[in-house]
Design an enzyme around this catalytic site. Sequence first.
Site, PDB file in Angstrom:
ATOM      1  N   ARG A  78       0.818  -1.224   0.000  1.00 49.05           N
ATOM      2  CA  ARG A  78       0.000   0.000   0.000  1.00 49.05           C
ATOM      3  C   ARG A  78       0.848   1.270   0.000  1.00 49.05           C
ATOM      4  O   ARG A  78       0.360   2.328  -0.384  1.00 49.05           O
ATOM      5  CB  ARG A  78      -0.993  -0.033   1.164  1.00 49.05           C
ATOM      6  CG  ARG A  78      -2.106  -1.055   0.944  1.00 49.05           C
ATOM      7  CD  ARG A  78      -3.047  -1.149   2.123  1.00 49.05           C
ATOM      8  NE  ARG A  78      -2.370  -1.567   3.326  1.00 49.05           N
ATOM      9  CZ  ARG A  78      -2.056  -2.823   3.638  1.00 49.05           C
ATOM     10  NH1 ARG A  78      -2.411  -3.800   2.832  1.00 49.05           N
ATOM     11  NH2 ARG A  78      -1.427  -3.110   4.759  1.00 49.05           N
ATOM     12  N   GLU A 115       7.042 -11.102  14.726  1.00 48.76           N
ATOM     13  CA  GLU A 115       6.663 -11.681  16.018  1.00 48.76           C
ATOM     14  C   GLU A 115       6.993 -13.177  16.027  1.00 48.76           C
ATOM     15  O   GLU A 115       7.524 -13.710  16.994  1.00 48.76           O
ATOM     16  CB  GLU A 115       5.172 -11.443  16.260  1.00 48.76           C
ATOM     17  CG  GLU A 115       4.777 -11.676  17.687  1.00 48.76           C
ATOM     18  CD  GLU A 115       3.308 -11.338  17.925  1.00 48.76           C
ATOM     19  OE1 GLU A 115       2.665 -10.808  17.004  1.00 48.76           O
ATOM     20  OE2 GLU A 115       2.828 -11.640  19.022  1.00 48.76           O
TER      21      GLU A 115
HETATM   22  P1  AMP Z   1       4.713  -2.615  11.009  1.00 47.24           P
HETATM   23  O1  AMP Z   1       5.956  -3.203  10.423  1.00 47.24           O
HETATM   24  O2  AMP Z   1       4.266  -3.274  12.270  1.00 47.24           O
HETATM   25  O3  AMP Z   1       4.822  -1.108  11.149  1.00 47.24           O
HETATM   26  O4  AMP Z   1       3.527  -2.887   9.970  1.00 47.24           O
HETATM   27  C1  AMP Z   1       3.788  -3.406   8.688  1.00 47.24           C
HETATM   28  C2  AMP Z   1       2.723  -3.025   7.697  1.00 47.24           C
HETATM   29  O5  AMP Z   1       1.511  -3.684   8.037  1.00 47.24           O
HETATM   30  C3  AMP Z   1       2.391  -1.562   7.638  1.00 47.24           C
HETATM   31  O6  AMP Z   1       3.150  -0.939   6.645  1.00 47.24           O
HETATM   32  C4  AMP Z   1       0.941  -1.540   7.273  1.00 47.24           C
HETATM   33  O7  AMP Z   1       0.791  -1.519   5.863  1.00 47.24           O
HETATM   34  C5  AMP Z   1       0.420  -2.854   7.811  1.00 47.24           C
HETATM   35  N1  AMP Z   1      -0.302  -2.707   9.065  1.00 47.24           N
HETATM   36  C6  AMP Z   1       0.131  -3.007  10.299  1.00 47.24           C
HETATM   37  N2  AMP Z   1      -0.814  -2.809  11.222  1.00 47.24           N
HETATM   38  C7  AMP Z   1      -1.889  -2.342  10.541  1.00 47.24           C
HETATM   39  C8  AMP Z   1      -3.212  -1.923  10.921  1.00 47.24           C
HETATM   40  N3  AMP Z   1      -3.626  -1.962  12.192  1.00 47.24           N
HETATM   41  N4  AMP Z   1      -4.035  -1.490   9.944  1.00 47.24           N
HETATM   42  C9  AMP Z   1      -3.645  -1.457   8.670  1.00 47.24           C
HETATM   43  N5  AMP Z   1      -2.430  -1.842   8.248  1.00 47.24           N
HETATM   44  C10 AMP Z   1      -1.561  -2.276   9.171  1.00 47.24           C
END
Ligand code: AMP
Length: 190
Positions: A78, A115
Amino acid sequence: MTSFQVATIIQAQPQYGGLKIDIKQYIRDVPDFPSPGILYKDITPLLGDADAFAYAIDLLAERYESNEIDAIVGIEARGFLFAAPLAVKLGAPMVPVRKKGKLPFHTHSVEYALEYGTDVVEMHIDAVTAGRRVLVIDDVIATAGTLAASLKLIEQAGGEIVGCAVVVELTDLAGRDALAGYDLHSLIQY
Ligand code: AMP
């Protein structure tokens, strides 16, 4: 240029006319997606409204237009949706960072912890060269694991991180802390 082409270009201009748009109204909460306990922030209503989408891209463009950006990196998947129009608007090349095995040419890669288990992000070896000033874009920052690995990837290639920008920041997950030392900008926060 034909009159049809002129009409098409005029219609393509955003109609919000400089007014502020509340981006939060275009983010949909989807509980328990993709798994129980996750409150998913769905950006498709924002993409689905031409004015709100243009407004979000314009906010990002205004913030970075004087930063002499050499490349805009979008993070799969995205992040691409925001990085591509922003790159066009700023007149900068757009570079995709993708998960392992998706890019067709030779790549740099970085493995990072999830995780449970690990994942890998990759970027073409000729996409960011030494000294290039790079802006990194994603839709949502949660824990910042993917973003932090992408920054490492860009720096391994010799790129200089000018900043990171996201549409949505989930502050409870402290992604900002994981990016200490980098400039993180979010359009909206929860
Ligand atoms: P992170 O590495 O935990 O910052 O998240 C990885 C990717 O997962 C982000 O770039 C988002 O595209 C997606 N993502 C994580 N959590 C959410 C959420 N609660 N809602 C929508 N997309 C999420």
